[in-house]
Design a protein around this motif. Sequence first.
Motif, mmCIF file in Angstrom:
data_model
loop_
_atom_site.group_PDB
_atom_site.id
_atom_site.type_symbol
_atom_site.label_atom_id
_atom_site.label_comp_id
_atom_site.label_asym_id
_atom_site.label_seq_id
_atom_site.Cartn_x
_atom_site.Cartn_y
_atom_site.Cartn_z
ATOM 1 N N ALA A 11 -6.482 0.218 6.191
ATOM 2 C CA ALA A 11 -6.014 1.190 5.194
ATOM 3 C C ALA A 11 -6.784 2.494 5.306
ATOM 4 O O ALA A 11 -6.211 3.582 5.166
ATOM 5 N N THR A 35 0.111 5.363 -4.308
ATOM 6 C CA THR A 35 -1.318 5.617 -4.114
ATOM 7 C C THR A 35 -1.978 4.357 -3.587
ATOM 8 O O THR A 35 -1.417 3.269 -3.667
ATOM 9 N N ALA A 36 -3.178 4.497 -3.093
ATOM 10 C CA ALA A 36 -3.907 3.373 -2.524
ATOM 11 C C ALA A 36 -4.213 2.324 -3.582
ATOM 12 O O ALA A 36 -4.570 2.650 -4.702
ATOM 13 N N GLU A 96 0.808 -1.217 0.000
ATOM 14 C CA GLU A 96 0.000 0.000 0.000
ATOM 15 C C GLU A 96 0.846 1.274 0.000
ATOM 16 O O GLU A 96 0.296 2.373 -0.021
ATOM 17 N N ARG A 115 1.934 8.228 2.671
ATOM 18 C CA ARG A 115 2.506 7.109 1.919
ATOM 19 C C ARG A 115 3.887 7.524 1.417
ATOM 20 O O ARG A 115 4.237 8.697 1.421
ATOM 21 N N GLU A 134 -4.948 5.932 6.090
ATOM 22 C CA GLU A 134 -5.062 6.990 5.087
ATOM 23 C C GLU A 134 -5.240 8.358 5.748
ATOM 24 O O GLU A 134 -4.741 9.364 5.269
#
Length: 143
Positions: free
Chosen positions: A123, A137-138, A37, A132, A127
């Motif tokens: 997640a 990106t997710a 992730e 990150r 977030e």
Amino acid sequence: MNQDSPVSPTPRQATPILVVEDDREQRETLCAMLELEGFDYAEVANGREALEYLQKSRTPCVVLLDCDMPVMNGSVFRANQMADERLSRIPVVVVTTNDDGLCSRFPGVAGFLWKPLNFEKLAAILERICPRKAGMTATVAAG
């Protein structure tokens, strides 16, 4: 070095997530998911190792804390964390199978997640709290 020349900043590193889990397989699986992730992480096997890490290393954006561990369990870790002004500011998400009296044993935590872990829920929490790695990106929420 010329003291008048500006110092260029180094690229910002993602703040790590500290994974505190005694079960090696669960810890490795969780860390692999974090890596996928795009989150930076550090891992330790119990509360004592977590406190040692926090004293010597970069402050994590969040601690993912298992409850039942040998050496130092999650509630003893949390009591020690809260007793240290610097460490008490670090958010904690408790990851556990045991829901007996969690709110009284873990006051002020950022959340609770139940094992087996739903990584989409984790997640979503991360977030909001953690950056990150650059360019990541997710992937969990996509699809």
